[in-house]
Design a protein around this motif. Structure first.
Motif, PDB file in Angstrom:
ATOM      1  N   VAL A 211      -0.431  -3.953  85.685  1.00  0.00           N
ATOM      2  CA  VAL A 211      -1.268  -4.793  86.542  1.00  0.00           C
ATOM      3  C   VAL A 211      -0.476  -6.029  86.980  1.00  0.00           C
ATOM      4  O   VAL A 211       0.213  -6.666  86.164  1.00  0.00           O
ATOM      5  CB  VAL A 211      -2.550  -5.238  85.794  1.00  0.00           C
ATOM      6  N   TYR A 212      -0.581  -6.316  88.255  1.00  0.00           N
ATOM      7  CA  TYR A 212      -0.032  -7.562  88.805  1.00  0.00           C
ATOM      8  C   TYR A 212      -1.149  -8.597  88.874  1.00  0.00           C
ATOM      9  O   TYR A 212      -2.232  -8.319  89.403  1.00  0.00           O
ATOM     10  CB  TYR A 212       0.556  -7.320  90.189  1.00  0.00           C
TER      11      TYR A 212
ATOM     12  N   ARG B 109      -7.593  -0.369  75.686  1.00  0.00           N
ATOM     13  CA  ARG B 109      -7.416  -1.731  75.167  1.00  0.00           C
ATOM     14  C   ARG B 109      -7.858  -2.762  76.203  1.00  0.00           C
ATOM     15  O   ARG B 109      -8.029  -2.457  77.385  1.00  0.00           O
ATOM     16  CB  ARG B 109      -5.955  -1.971  74.795  1.00  0.00           C
ATOM     17  N   GLU B 110      -7.987  -3.978  75.717  1.00  0.00           N
ATOM     18  CA  GLU B 110      -8.320  -5.117  76.566  1.00  0.00           C
ATOM     19  C   GLU B 110      -7.319  -6.233  76.276  1.00  0.00           C
ATOM     20  O   GLU B 110      -7.121  -6.610  75.118  1.00  0.00           O
ATOM     21  CB  GLU B 110      -9.746  -5.606  76.295  1.00  0.00           C
ATOM     22  N   GLU B 111      -6.687  -6.734  77.330  1.00  0.00           N
ATOM     23  CA  GLU B 111      -5.707  -7.809  77.193  1.00  0.00           C
ATOM     24  C   GLU B 111      -6.292  -9.088  77.789  1.00  0.00           C
ATOM     25  O   GLU B 111      -6.811  -9.086  78.905  1.00  0.00           O
ATOM     26  CB  GLU B 111      -4.404  -7.450  77.921  1.00  0.00           C
ATOM     27  N   CYS B 112      -6.203 -10.174  77.011  1.00  0.00           N
ATOM     28  CA  CYS B 112      -6.724 -11.468  77.453  1.00  0.00           C
ATOM     29  C   CYS B 112      -5.617 -12.511  77.415  1.00  0.00           C
ATOM     30  O   CYS B 112      -4.767 -12.504  76.511  1.00  0.00           O
ATOM     31  CB  CYS B 112      -7.886 -11.932  76.575  1.00  0.00           C
ATOM     32  N   PHE B 113      -5.624 -13.394  78.377  1.00  0.00           N
ATOM     33  CA  PHE B 113      -4.746 -14.562  78.351  1.00  0.00           C
ATOM     34  C   PHE B 113      -5.583 -15.779  78.739  1.00  0.00           C
ATOM     35  O   PHE B 113      -6.669 -15.644  79.309  1.00  0.00           O
ATOM     36  CB  PHE B 113      -3.539 -14.391  79.274  1.00  0.00           C
TER      37      PHE B 113
ATOM     38  N   ILE C 142       1.602  -7.322  83.813  1.00  0.00           N
ATOM     39  CA  ILE C 142       1.262  -7.059  82.422  1.00  0.00           C
ATOM     40  C   ILE C 142       0.814  -5.606  82.285  1.00  0.00           C
ATOM     41  O   ILE C 142       0.158  -5.057  83.182  1.00  0.00           O
ATOM     42  CB  ILE C 142       0.142  -8.016  81.940  1.00  0.00           C
ATOM     43  N   GLU C 143       1.189  -5.000  81.188  1.00  0.00           N
ATOM     44  CA  GLU C 143       0.785  -3.622  80.925  1.00  0.00           C
ATOM     45  C   GLU C 143      -0.385  -3.625  79.945  1.00  0.00           C
ATOM     46  O   GLU C 143      -0.281  -4.160  78.831  1.00  0.00           O
ATOM     47  CB  GLU C 143       1.942  -2.801  80.364  1.00  0.00           C
TER      48      GLU C 143
ATOM     49  N   LEU D  56      -8.430  -8.486  81.015  1.00  0.00           N
ATOM     50  CA  LEU D  56      -8.267  -7.243  81.758  1.00  0.00           C
ATOM     51  C   LEU D  56      -8.660  -6.098  80.833  1.00  0.00           C
ATOM     52  O   LEU D  56      -8.010  -5.878  79.805  1.00  0.00           O
ATOM     53  CB  LEU D  56      -6.817  -7.091  82.239  1.00  0.00           C
ATOM     54  N   ASP D  57      -9.710  -5.392  81.195  1.00  0.00           N
ATOM     55  CA  ASP D  57     -10.292  -4.375  80.316  1.00  0.00           C
ATOM     56  C   ASP D  57      -9.917  -2.985  80.819  1.00  0.00           C
ATOM     57  O   ASP D  57     -10.288  -2.587  81.926  1.00  0.00           O
ATOM     58  CB  ASP D  57     -11.808  -4.539  80.268  1.00  0.00           C
TER      59      ASP D  57
END
Length: 239
Positions: free
Chosen positions: A132-133, A55-59, A49-50, A120-121
């Motif tokens: 990021v893996y 930014r902060e990506e959440c799943f 995921i990029e 992921l922040d």
């Protein structure tokens, strides 16, 4: 940023409570909330995921109580190749945190059933995005042991079935060999009988011809013995 993240998590929790059927999935035709869509007692995901700059990506991953969660990550590319990892429970409480680093991991036992957020922040990096893996595993140890036992039983059954099939194949092979030998014996006997029949017919015909010739010669000589003339050599009647 933390307040916005908690607000977003709170809204997702409300959504899951309002539509609980949205979290249920069908496994082998049965709707269940305890297993993932793969039909396994848990879930396993790995992806890249990029995370954009600043930014902060959440799943989110649904996990049942009593399960175990393991997550690890590695920054493959971008800037200083460092970011933070945070894990939130369904009650929006942070249960795990990894500081800025290139790679790291988190493992924990799950107490409450619900959707857990993995964030992921990259907010500390204002200019560079990060690739990021992520590797994620969730499972219930008891259910996984039961599932593994079922798989082993199935493999044992398949092994027994394979052994039975192998035995049947060997028996069929022996039967085919026996049939081939029987056919060869039958062909041999047929040629022998045909040859004997031809030999007997020819020998019988020869014997019949000899018998007929002998009979004709005997008749000729017998008739010749009893043959007499009525006149003398001088052509006078014999008295």
């Amino acid at each position: 940023m933390v307040k916005m993240t908690k607000l977003w998590l709170f809204l997702n929790v409300l959504f899951s409570i309002a539509w609980p059927e949205g979290w249920a999935e069908k496994v082998l035709g049965t709707e269940t909330e305890e297993f993932d869509f793969d039909g396994l007692p848990g879930a396993q995901h790995e992806f890249k995921i990029e995370v954009g700059a600043g930014r902060e990506e959440c799943f989110y991953q649904k996990i049942v109580a009593g399960g175990k969660l393991h997550i690890s990550f590695e920054v493959l590319n971008g800037g200083d190749r460092k970011l933070e990892l945070r894990v939130y429970s369904p009650t929006v409480n942070m249960i795990g945190h990894v500081d800025l680093r290139e790679m790291g991991g988190f493992e924990s036992e799950i107490a409450d059933t619900g959707p857990y957020a993995i964030c992921l922040d990259n907010s500390m990096s204002r200019m560079a995005s990060k690739l990021v893996y992520v590797f994620l595993v969730t499972y219930v140890e008891e259910e996984w042991s039961r599932y593994r036992q079922e798989i082993e039983d199935v493999e044992l059954t398949v092994s027994n079935f394979s052994a039975s099939i192998q035995t049947v194949q060997e028996s069929v092979k022996e039967t085919l060999v026996h049939q081939a030998q029987s056919r060869m014996h039958i062909i041999k006997d047929w040629y022998l009988i045909t040859g004997n029949n031809t030999y007997i017919q020819r020998w019988s015909i020869c014997q019949c011809i000899v018998v007929m010739m002998c009979s004709g010669i005997q008749v000729y000589f017998v008739r010749r013995l009893f043959r007499g003339t009525n006149v003398t050599p001088t052509s006078k009647p014999r008295a």
